[in-house]
Scaffold this motif. Structure first.
Motif, PDB file in Angstrom:
ATOM      1  N   PHE A 193       0.839  -1.196   0.000  1.00 57.16           N
ATOM      2  CA  PHE A 193       0.000   0.000   0.000  1.00 57.16           C
ATOM      3  C   PHE A 193       0.873   1.244   0.000  1.00 57.16           C
ATOM      4  O   PHE A 193       2.077   1.183   0.225  1.00 57.16           O
ATOM      5  CB  PHE A 193      -0.945   0.012   1.204  1.00 57.16           C
ATOM      6  N   GLY A 194       0.234   2.380  -0.238  1.00 55.33           N
ATOM      7  CA  GLY A 194       0.944   3.655  -0.209  1.00 55.33           C
ATOM      8  C   GLY A 194       0.512   4.538  -1.359  1.00 55.33           C
ATOM      9  O   GLY A 194      -0.368   4.182  -2.156  1.00 55.33           O
ATOM     10  N   ALA A 195       1.126   5.703  -1.462  1.00 55.81           N
ATOM     11  CA  ALA A 195       0.800   6.659  -2.518  1.00 55.81           C
ATOM     12  C   ALA A 195       1.068   6.030  -3.879  1.00 55.81           C
ATOM     13  O   ALA A 195       2.173   5.575  -4.156  1.00 55.81           O
ATOM     14  CB  ALA A 195       1.633   7.926  -2.354  1.00 55.81           C
ATOM     15  N   GLY A 196       0.035   5.990  -4.716  1.00 54.84           N
ATOM     16  CA  GLY A 196       0.146   5.394  -6.038  1.00 54.84           C
ATOM     17  C   GLY A 196      -0.529   4.055  -6.175  1.00 54.84           C
ATOM     18  O   GLY A 196      -0.592   3.507  -7.280  1.00 54.84           O
ATOM     19  N   CYS A 197      -1.061   3.495  -5.077  1.00 54.21           N
ATOM     20  CA  CYS A 197      -1.698   2.180  -5.141  1.00 54.21           C
ATOM     21  C   CYS A 197      -3.083   2.297  -5.785  1.00 54.21           C
ATOM     22  O   CYS A 197      -4.005   2.860  -5.192  1.00 54.21           O
ATOM     23  CB  CYS A 197      -1.814   1.573  -3.745  1.00 54.21           C
ATOM     24  N   ARG A 198      -3.233   1.743  -6.972  1.00 54.73           N
ATOM     25  CA  ARG A 198      -4.504   1.867  -7.691  1.00 54.73           C
ATOM     26  C   ARG A 198      -5.621   1.056  -7.040  1.00 54.73           C
ATOM     27  O   ARG A 198      -6.799   1.380  -7.201  1.00 54.73           O
ATOM     28  CB  ARG A 198      -4.333   1.445  -9.152  1.00 54.73           C
ATOM     29  N   PHE A 199      -5.269   0.006  -6.292  1.00 57.15           N
ATOM     30  CA  PHE A 199      -6.304  -0.807  -5.663  1.00 57.15           C
ATOM     31  C   PHE A 199      -7.018  -0.024  -4.560  1.00 57.15           C
ATOM     32  O   PHE A 199      -8.240  -0.101  -4.421  1.00 57.15           O
ATOM     33  CB  PHE A 199      -5.702  -2.099  -5.105  1.00 57.15           C
ATOM     34  N   THR A 200      -6.251   0.725  -3.767  1.00 53.94           N
ATOM     35  CA  THR A 200      -6.868   1.529  -2.707  1.00 53.94           C
ATOM     36  C   THR A 200      -7.783   2.587  -3.302  1.00 53.94           C
ATOM     37  O   THR A 200      -8.875   2.852  -2.780  1.00 53.94           O
ATOM     38  CB  THR A 200      -5.796   2.200  -1.834  1.00 53.94           C
ATOM     39  N   VAL A 201      -7.357   3.198  -4.409  1.00 54.86           N
ATOM     40  CA  VAL A 201      -8.197   4.191  -5.079  1.00 54.86           C
ATOM     41  C   VAL A 201      -9.476   3.541  -5.585  1.00 54.86           C
ATOM     42  O   VAL A 201     -10.567   4.129  -5.501  1.00 54.86           O
ATOM     43  CB  VAL A 201      -7.431   4.863  -6.241  1.00 54.86           C
ATOM     44  N   GLY A 202      -9.364   2.326  -6.103  1.00 56.32           N
ATOM     45  CA  GLY A 202     -10.557   1.614  -6.562  1.00 56.32           C
ATOM     46  C   GLY A 202     -11.554   1.388  -5.449  1.00 56.32           C
ATOM     47  O   GLY A 202     -12.767   1.571  -5.629  1.00 56.32           O
ATOM     48  N   HIS A 203     -11.072   0.998  -4.257  1.00 53.64           N
ATOM     49  CA  HIS A 203     -11.972   0.810  -3.109  1.00 53.64           C
ATOM     50  C   HIS A 203     -12.582   2.140  -2.683  1.00 53.64           C
ATOM     51  O   HIS A 203     -13.752   2.191  -2.270  1.00 53.64           O
ATOM     52  CB  HIS A 203     -11.208   0.168  -1.950  1.00 53.64           C
ATOM     53  N   MET A 204     -11.807   3.204  -2.767  1.00 52.88           N
ATOM     54  CA  MET A 204     -12.332   4.529  -2.433  1.00 52.88           C
ATOM     55  C   MET A 204     -13.469   4.909  -3.381  1.00 52.88           C
ATOM     56  O   MET A 204     -14.513   5.410  -2.940  1.00 52.88           O
ATOM     57  CB  MET A 204     -11.216   5.566  -2.510  1.00 52.88           C
ATOM     58  N   ARG A 205     -13.289   4.663  -4.676  1.00 49.86           N
ATOM     59  CA  ARG A 205     -14.333   4.979  -5.651  1.00 49.86           C
ATOM     60  C   ARG A 205     -15.601   4.172  -5.394  1.00 49.86           C
ATOM     61  O   ARG A 205     -16.710   4.701  -5.496  1.00 49.86           O
ATOM     62  CB  ARG A 205     -13.816   4.724  -7.065  1.00 49.86           C
ATOM     63  N   ASP A 206     -15.430   2.896  -5.034  1.00 47.83           N
ATOM     64  CA  ASP A 206     -16.605   2.086  -4.689  1.00 47.83           C
ATOM     65  C   ASP A 206     -17.319   2.684  -3.480  1.00 47.83           C
ATOM     66  O   ASP A 206     -18.555   2.716  -3.424  1.00 47.83           O
ATOM     67  CB  ASP A 206     -16.183   0.647  -4.377  1.00 47.83           C
ATOM     68  N   GLY A 207     -16.529   3.150  -2.512  1.00 49.18           N
ATOM     69  CA  GLY A 207     -17.115   3.766  -1.324  1.00 49.18           C
ATOM     70  C   GLY A 207     -17.864   5.049  -1.652  1.00 49.18           C
ATOM     71  O   GLY A 207     -18.934   5.314  -1.088  1.00 49.18           O
ATOM     72  N   ILE A 208     -17.328   5.843  -2.563  1.00 49.09           N
ATOM     73  CA  ILE A 208     -18.015   7.077  -2.974  1.00 49.09           C
ATOM     74  C   ILE A 208     -19.374   6.740  -3.568  1.00 49.09           C
ATOM     75  O   ILE A 208     -20.398   7.366  -3.243  1.00 49.09           O
ATOM     76  CB  ILE A 208     -17.149   7.860  -3.989  1.00 49.09           C
TER      77      ILE A 208
END
Length: 375
Positions: A193-208
């Motif tokens: 994990f960390g800055a640049g991890c596309r998987f975390t961004v994907g989970h964030m978008r699902d949460g939005i």
């Protein structure tokens, strides 16, 4: 031992881990040259690196990892290769031939280029998914490199990474064209994990889309130990220093190491909440669909995928093996890496979480700006 004066090749240099590794080397080492080998070179990143670290030459080799001529040119005169490039696919979107071509054949061709061009040290980025979990979901808690485990790898990605890792380790001690010997090692990071991890961004978008409430895909009991990308980069650098050190080269060469840090054991879903909660995200107490029902639905979708494959490329958003991975306690220790080449985490969990959350705040602002523009 310092890498001062070395010429280093980084494959996947513009990727998530590759970029962090390059930045770390430019900060901590006085190398003669770092060669960025990537299929998709990010011009703005290269310009920044070339302008910021004038004491180390940064050069670009853009192209496919299966291009033998490109690999020979990139390796000519180099002493060290970090092989971080790979295709990642856990949903069945990528054809097996493509995964095998990049992850296995590309690794084999790179090793051959190293032998032909007298590159003496090779650090391979493997994956925790080479270890499992197996389809039964047998747990491992704080395992190590000697932990017995019956792994039947279902993901094509996992199988190709395992095959590539084996190629790397079997190349230990291969005679180079100039008569010297190649030293190799493989690092298996946990979920990075960390800055640049596309998987975390994907989970964030699902949460939005779910009203700023993160979806629960893993139960709380399924504890894993994610690792911060900065610490993974640091482990790569420490391993390389050991391979370049005549005193430690034979100890580290030919070995595989798990790479973790002091991130508290946590489920994948609760980890996403830990880094996104400061930005106002909640998380489901329970999954919308019970796991047994979800498992059966995954089975049906996989059957549909098989039936449609001759006519249509269909990849379900979830499959049984991914669901098993999300629901299995699976954690490992980094103590062997600490003993053999002195790895200890460079960044604390608090530092890693803050850096990750700060980056996610920027990504969240961009997502909301795009939504306002669309409206």
């Amino acid at each position: 031992m310092s890498l001062k004066g070395d010429v280093c090749v980084v494959t996947g240099a513009c990727g998530f881990l590759g970029e962090h590794l390059v930045r770390l080397m430019l900060t901590e080492e006085n190398l003669e040259e770092i060669r960025l080998l990537d299929r998709n070179i990010r011009t703005e990143l290269v310009q920044e690196l070339q302008g910021k670290y004038s004491e180390t030459r940064v050069t670009v080799f853009e192209g496919d990892i299966r291009d033998a001529d490109l690999l020979r040119r990139a390796c000519q005169g180099a002493s060290l290769v970090f092989h971080t490039a790979s295709l990642i696919d856990v949903l069945g979107k990528v054809e097996y031939s493509e995964l095998h071509g990049v992850n296995v054949k590309g690794t084999q061709m790179l090793l051959e280029a190293c032998i032909q061009e007298n590159v003496s040290s090779f650090v391979y980025t493997s994956s925790i998914e080479v270890a499992g979990p197996n389809p039964r979901g047998d747990p491992i808690v704080n395992g190590d490199e000697q932990t017995p485990y019956s792994a039947c790898l279902k993901f094509a990605y996992s199988r190709t990474k395992k095959e590539a890792e084996e190629l790397c380790l079997r190349s230990q001690g291969e005679r180079l064209r100039d008569g010297a010997r190649l030293a190799t090692c493989a690092l298996r990071p946990m979920y990075i994990f960390g800055a640049g991890c596309r998987f975390t961004v994907g989970h964030m978008r699902d949460g939005i889309r779910n009203g700023n409430v993160l979806l629960r895909a893993s139960p709380r009991r399924a504890l894993v130990n994610p690792v911060y990308v900065g610490n993974v980069a640091h482990a790569h650098l420490q391993a390389a220093r050991a391979l370049r050190d005549p005193q430690r080269r034979s100890k580290v060469g030919g070995n595989m190491y798990y790479v973790a840090d002091d991130t508290p054991p946590i489920s994948y879903s609760d980890f996403n909440h830990a880094v996104l909660a400061p930005l106002g995200f909640g998380i489901q107490e329970k999954p919308s669909v019970p796991f047994p029902v979800l498992y059966f639905l995954c089975f049906l979708m996989e059957m549909m995928q098989t039936l449609l494959r001759p006519f249509l490329q269909f990849a379900p958003p979830l499959n049984r093996q991914l669901l098993t991975m999300l629901g299995t306690p699976f954690s490992f220790s980094y103590q062997k890496a600490k003993r053999d080449f002195g790895y200890t985490p460079k960044y604390t969990w608090e530092e890693a979480r803050k850096t990750t959350t700060d980056w996610l705040a920027v990504m969240l602002a961009k997502e909301r700006a795009k939504k306002r523009k669309a409206e």
